[in-house]
Design a protein around this motif. Sequence first.
Motif, mmCIF file in Angstrom:
data_model
loop_
_atom_site.group_PDB
_atom_site.id
_atom_site.type_symbol
_atom_site.label_atom_id
_atom_site.label_comp_id
_atom_site.label_asym_id
_atom_site.label_seq_id
_atom_site.Cartn_x
_atom_site.Cartn_y
_atom_site.Cartn_z
ATOM 1 N N ASP A 91 144.394 38.281 2.303
ATOM 2 C CA ASP A 91 143.697 36.953 3.209
ATOM 3 C C ASP A 91 143.177 37.438 4.281
ATOM 4 N N TYR A 92 144.500 38.430 5.082
ATOM 5 C CA TYR A 92 144.633 39.092 6.522
ATOM 6 C C TYR A 92 143.320 39.826 6.582
ATOM 7 N N ILE A 93 142.675 40.797 5.094
ATOM 8 C CA ILE A 93 141.943 42.120 5.581
ATOM 9 C C ILE A 93 140.775 41.510 5.002
ATOM 10 N N VAL A 94 140.464 40.383 3.738
ATOM 11 C CA VAL A 94 139.552 40.771 3.851
ATOM 12 C C VAL A 94 138.943 38.770 3.615
ATOM 13 N N PHE A 95 139.395 38.008 3.602
ATOM 14 C CA PHE A 95 139.278 36.748 4.080
ATOM 15 C C PHE A 95 140.209 35.975 5.425
ATOM 16 N N PHE A 155 149.213 29.093 -8.335
ATOM 17 C CA PHE A 155 148.410 28.756 -9.221
ATOM 18 C C PHE A 155 146.453 28.300 -8.645
ATOM 19 N N THR A 156 147.262 26.778 -7.905
ATOM 20 C CA THR A 156 145.937 26.550 -7.325
ATOM 21 C C THR A 156 144.987 27.142 -6.764
ATOM 22 N N VAL A 157 145.635 28.387 -5.954
ATOM 23 C CA VAL A 157 144.561 29.289 -5.204
ATOM 24 C C VAL A 157 144.141 30.284 -5.602
ATOM 25 N N LEU A 158 144.142 30.728 -7.613
ATOM 26 C CA LEU A 158 144.288 31.385 -8.286
ATOM 27 C C LEU A 158 143.195 30.821 -8.461
ATOM 28 N N THR A 159 143.151 29.379 -8.677
ATOM 29 C CA THR A 159 141.776 29.266 -9.236
ATOM 30 C C THR A 159 141.025 29.069 -8.196
ATOM 31 N N GLU A 160 141.284 28.805 -6.646
ATOM 32 C CA GLU A 160 140.079 28.772 -6.113
ATOM 33 C C GLU A 160 139.642 30.311 -5.582
ATOM 34 N N LEU A 161 140.667 31.256 -5.781
ATOM 35 C CA LEU A 161 140.087 32.598 -5.578
ATOM 36 C C LEU A 161 139.074 32.729 -6.111
ATOM 37 N N SER A 162 138.701 32.484 -7.758
ATOM 38 C CA SER A 162 138.383 32.702 -8.463
ATOM 39 C C SER A 162 137.241 31.964 -8.344
ATOM 40 N N GLY A 163 137.159 30.962 -8.326
ATOM 41 C CA GLY A 163 135.225 30.110 -8.303
ATOM 42 C C GLY A 163 135.029 30.590 -6.920
ATOM 43 N N SER A 184 162.193 36.306 -10.272
ATOM 44 C CA SER A 184 161.098 35.487 -9.513
ATOM 45 C C SER A 184 160.863 34.570 -7.982
ATOM 46 N N ASN A 185 162.108 35.619 -7.686
ATOM 47 C CA ASN A 185 162.164 35.309 -5.991
ATOM 48 C C ASN A 185 161.407 36.658 -5.756
ATOM 49 N N TYR A 186 162.189 37.854 -6.288
ATOM 50 C CA TYR A 186 161.084 39.221 -6.099
ATOM 51 C C TYR A 186 159.202 38.943 -6.246
ATOM 52 N N PHE A 187 159.496 38.327 -7.100
ATOM 53 C CA PHE A 187 157.740 37.755 -7.783
ATOM 54 C C PHE A 187 157.141 36.849 -6.454
ATOM 55 N N VAL A 188 158.109 35.877 -5.674
ATOM 56 C CA VAL A 188 157.562 34.868 -4.513
ATOM 57 C C VAL A 188 157.392 35.995 -3.248
ATOM 58 N N ALA A 189 158.506 37.000 -3.068
ATOM 59 C CA ALA A 189 158.170 37.522 -1.936
ATOM 60 C C ALA A 189 156.394 38.764 -2.066
ATOM 61 N N ILE A 190 156.972 39.325 -3.088
ATOM 62 C CA ILE A 190 155.683 40.737 -3.458
ATOM 63 C C ILE A 190 154.502 40.273 -3.290
ATOM 64 N N SER A 191 154.705 38.868 -4.027
ATOM 65 C CA SER A 191 152.615 37.941 -4.345
ATOM 66 C C SER A 191 152.261 37.445 -3.298
ATOM 67 N N LEU A 192 153.831 37.058 -2.201
ATOM 68 C CA LEU A 192 153.362 36.252 -1.325
ATOM 69 C C LEU A 192 152.509 37.494 0.138
ATOM 70 N N ALA A 193 153.473 38.602 0.090
ATOM 71 C CA ALA A 193 153.197 39.506 1.169
ATOM 72 C C ALA A 193 151.603 40.287 0.604
ATOM 73 N N ALA A 194 151.137 40.116 -0.513
ATOM 74 C CA ALA A 194 150.181 40.923 -1.570
ATOM 75 C C ALA A 194 148.389 39.889 -0.621
ATOM 76 N N LEU A 195 149.288 38.709 -0.892
ATOM 77 C CA LEU A 195 148.407 37.496 -0.332
ATOM 78 C C LEU A 195 147.687 37.298 0.990
ATOM 79 N N PHE A 196 149.332 37.717 1.606
ATOM 80 C CA PHE A 196 148.762 37.691 3.159
ATOM 81 C C PHE A 196 148.181 38.676 3.931
ATOM 82 N N ALA A 197 148.155 39.774 3.277
ATOM 83 C CA ALA A 197 147.612 41.224 2.986
ATOM 84 C C ALA A 197 145.824 41.304 2.719
ATOM 85 N N LEU A 225 143.679 31.997 1.573
ATOM 86 C CA LEU A 225 143.874 31.796 0.856
ATOM 87 C C LEU A 225 145.961 30.516 1.757
ATOM 88 N N LEU A 226 146.023 30.808 1.967
ATOM 89 C CA LEU A 226 147.666 30.757 2.695
ATOM 90 C C LEU A 226 147.348 29.173 3.940
#
Length: 280
Positions: free
Chosen positions: A168-172, A207-215, A153-166, A228-229
């Motif tokens: 957020d920076y490129i698209v948002f 999960f709350t940011v997932l909701t925000e992004l979906s909306g 689950s720690n790897y999930f945090v690291a990988i998903s956070l890196a994806a969110l950062f990318a 996102l961040l």
Amino acid sequence: MISQLRVFLGIQNLQLPLSIYSLGSTLNEKSKLLLNSAQYFAAFMLSVIFGVLIYYTNTVDEIVPTVILSVLWILFWKNTDEKGRIFLVIASVFGYVHEILGVRYGYFTYLGGFIGGSPIWLIPGYGTIFWSSHNLWKNFERKYSKEQWFHYSNYFVAISLAALFAIDYIVFDLSTDLAGILIKFALAFMLFRTLNGFRLAYFVGFFTVLTELSGELLGTWSHPDFSLLSLMAGYVFLLWVCLTINDLSKGRSGRNTKESAAAAVLTTFYILSLLGLISV
């Protein structure tokens, strides 16, 4: 009472297929199975989120989503402890106040809204999404914490956070205020002192940011500046508020210097933003 009614009606020998009590018992058992299963509850939670967003976006009807989310709010209330009820109440109140003021000051807009331009289904919606995210992590941790692969689950945090950062920076809009958003994000997670607390905060924030992004993608709401961040930092702070109020209600108030400093800075920031004095 059921047997007396049967005697009064002269049907004491008639076997009803399902009594009111057995029906209530069955529903209660099914509810507990749903709420205490990581897999079932995750599927249920995501279905409700996307179902409400898609329905509202296509109909701009506030009544049906409000009824659905209010029923869930009551269900969660009946099947939780004092901590869970604090989540439901505080998230609903703080969340909706934030929405009304946010619309007023132009931080975001909705397709419509009975009160101040904000849909009323957000009132039970805030409570249910926070309670659901916390409940989902609690179930996941309880069931899988002793498994050998739980540390992944720690790897999930690291990988998903890196994806969110990318993304957020490129698209948002992370790039528009990179330093400010990252400072706010770091301060939000400084509010949690343990690894488990950090994982809980990230899980709820994710999960709350997932909701925000979906909306945002569906057009349910729109932000002139969307990060996102930055959004995750706000939700993590609201989680900390709920947990802190729960601790204070039980007479626990221990805070270290790092947490206290981060709390003071973020509290000041969000109060000023709610007053419209600074931008979120």
